[in-house]
Scaffold this motif. Structure first.
Motif: not given
Length: 269
Positions: A11, A156, A160, A166, A192-193, A196-197, A200, A258
């Protein structure tokens, strides 16, 4: 004996720093999480590439015997510079041929040309998108596109799989802001990162409830489970051109934008 140390790098922010801000349980909406993390936390610095000396394995008695029997070199050391072949790992010739044959790539795929798995391609894509093509400066304006390789970062798949950090991407964005321009686009990639965190940690909090028909709230909803409708959606035969085009892209290439995912999922829901 040796010590095995794990380093969390999945992350943007270290969860041991972000989770205590919320007493170990993040909020169920993103904005409060974002505001608190951006205010209270700093993005970690990516670790340097380890030196050859740091990659040496412990030379135990058993390992030493294996090396000496194969090389006859009494002064050798065990290092990570040796990559076993597929045959070494027990694959037969037929397996090896099927694995090493050039992959069949759908030419209309929106992923970068010649894409491959692994860190080497991941780093080259970061270099290409941010620096060579100078696309970071316009990301916010182009990110909702659907056609082509460069309307979005396409980082992405490699994020992943752990092929790129990141934190490394965030550092490159920061360098770009120092050397070229700082604007909404340069912020938005890092934003946007952080999204993502959040997801998760959200999945960690709620476990497999995120896949239940009742969702994470436990509210029972009436779903249309008509198999004919579901089959039409899966195969891009709903009669809604935008959704159908995106589902057919997914079936043909394994990728969907997206914006396409949001539209296709909205119709399913």
């Amino acid at each position: 004996q040796s010590n095995f140390e794990t380093v969390w790098g999945s992350t943007l922010y270290d969860p041991t720093i972000t989770l205590p801000l919320f007493d170990g349980a993040i909020p169920d909406t993103f904005t409060p999480f974002r505001k608190e993390v951006e205010k209270s936390c700093k993005i970690g610095v990516p670790l340097d590439v380890p030196s050859d000396d740091q990659l040496k394995l412990p030379l135990s008695h058993n390992v030493r015997n294996i090396i000496l029997n194969e090389s006859g070199d009494d002064g050798c050391c065990c290092s990570l510079d040796y990559m076993p072949t597929l045959a070494d790992l027990g694959y037969n010739n037929q397996d090896i041929e099927s694995i090493t044959s050039p992959p069949v790539i759908e030419p209309r795929c929106a992923l970068p040309k010649g894409y491959r798995g692994g860190e080497t391609f991941a780093l080259s894509r970061v270099q290409e998108y941010i620096w060579d093509l100078d696309l970071l400066r316009t990301y916010f304006d182009t990110r909702n596109g659907m056609i082509g390789s460069n309307y979005s970062t396409k980082f992405a798949p490699w994020l992943a799989c752990g092929c790129v950090s990141p934190r490394y991407i965030a550092r490159e964005c920061s360098r770009y802001e120092e050397m070229r321009v700082k604007n909404k686009s340069t912020y938005w990639v890092v934003f946007e990162l952080l999204v993502r965190d959040y997801f998760k940690l959200f999945a960690k909090k709620h476990g497999d409830a995120i896949f239940y028909p009742s969702g994470t709230t436990g509210k029972v909803r009436k779903w249309d489970i008509n198999p004919i409708h579901l089959h039409a959606w899966k195969n891009g035969m709903t009669g809604f051109p935008l959704v159908d085009a995106n589902m057919r892209e997914l079936n043909a290439t394994g990728f969907m934008s997206n914006r396409g995912r949001q539209n296709a999922c909205s119709l399913l829901a």
